[in-house]
Design an enzyme around this catalytic site. Structure first.
Site, PDB file in Angstrom:
ATOM      1  N   VAL A 189      -4.775  65.338 -35.102  1.00 27.57           N
ATOM      2  CA  VAL A 189      -3.973  66.284 -35.309  1.00 27.57           C
ATOM      3  C   VAL A 189      -3.422  65.786 -36.822  1.00 27.57           C
ATOM      4  O   VAL A 189      -2.295  64.898 -36.622  1.00 27.57           O
ATOM      5  CB  VAL A 189      -3.065  67.015 -34.337  1.00 27.57           C
ATOM      6  CG1 VAL A 189      -2.389  67.958 -34.779  1.00 27.57           C
ATOM      7  CG2 VAL A 189      -3.923  67.202 -33.444  1.00 27.57           C
ATOM      8  N   CYS A 190      -3.426  66.602 -37.724  1.00 27.35           N
ATOM      9  CA  CYS A 190      -2.572  66.493 -39.102  1.00 27.35           C
ATOM     10  C   CYS A 190      -1.203  67.440 -38.990  1.00 27.35           C
ATOM     11  O   CYS A 190      -1.310  68.525 -39.198  1.00 27.35           O
ATOM     12  CB  CYS A 190      -3.347  66.865 -40.228  1.00 27.35           C
ATOM     13  SG  CYS A 190      -2.301  66.560 -41.724  1.00 27.35           S
TER      14      CYS A 190
END
Length: 183
Positions: free
Chosen positions: A112-113
């Site tokens: 996840v960014c």
């Protein structure tokens, strides 16, 4: 759902018993365990989120389920695993998306960014902050800081195609491995 006692009540009970703060098995609770207990006691989950503890005695490992009720991802159900390390709150928890999704800020491995899980993490941030950040990614995907560059490019150049790809990924068989998926 897990039964959680308030940190204040736990401390009061331990003081009246004449002991130190302890975790399961009589061992002294770590700073990470104390802080996660506080964070969980103070959780204010949005109606689109629920939290699940596979092991009621292990607050450092849990799942978050986000079910967006608006935007591109409306109707989807996305599961995230949280692994809180002993360095918490000085180090952010490790968060992975376990649901295959076509999203510019989530890659095929579930990474996840989200800036507050990386360079913008500060010890004053809480689990609640992360949950709201993840929820926001489904309301407003950020193509400016992508992990899935192809999804980001499609979002920027052809929103209608992006929406079609999202809907296709929501209907896809979640038991299939990522490489055999059509998205």
């Amino acid at each position: 759902m897990i039964k959680l006692f308030s940190l204040k009540q736990q401390k009061k009970d331990e003081e009246s018993a004449g002991g130190n703060r302890t975790g399961a098995g009589g061992k002294k609770a770590s700073a990470a365990q104390l802080r996660i207990q506080k964070d969980i006691n103070e959780l204010n989950l949005p109606k689109t989120c629920e939290i699940n503890f596979p092991d009621d005695d292990d607050l450092l490992n849990f799942r978050l389920i986000i079910s967006p009720d608006e935007g591109f991802y409306k109707g989807g159900k996305f599961v995230f695993s949280f692994k809180v390390g002993q360095g918490y709150p000085h180090d952010p928890p490790k968060v992975k998306c376990e649901t295959m999704v076509y999203h510019p800020n989530i890659d095929l491995e579930g990474n996840v960014c989200l800036n507050i899980l990386r360079e913008d993490w500060k010890p004053v941030l809480t689990i609640n902050s992360i949950i709201y950040g993840l929820q926001y990614l489904f309301l407003e995907p950020n193509p400016e800081d992508p992990l899935n560059k192809e999804a980001a490019e499609v979002l920027q150049t052809n929103r209608r195609l992006f929406e079609q790809n999202v809907h296709r990924s929501l209907r896809a068989d979640t038991s299939a491995p990522p490489t055999s998926r059509g998205v």
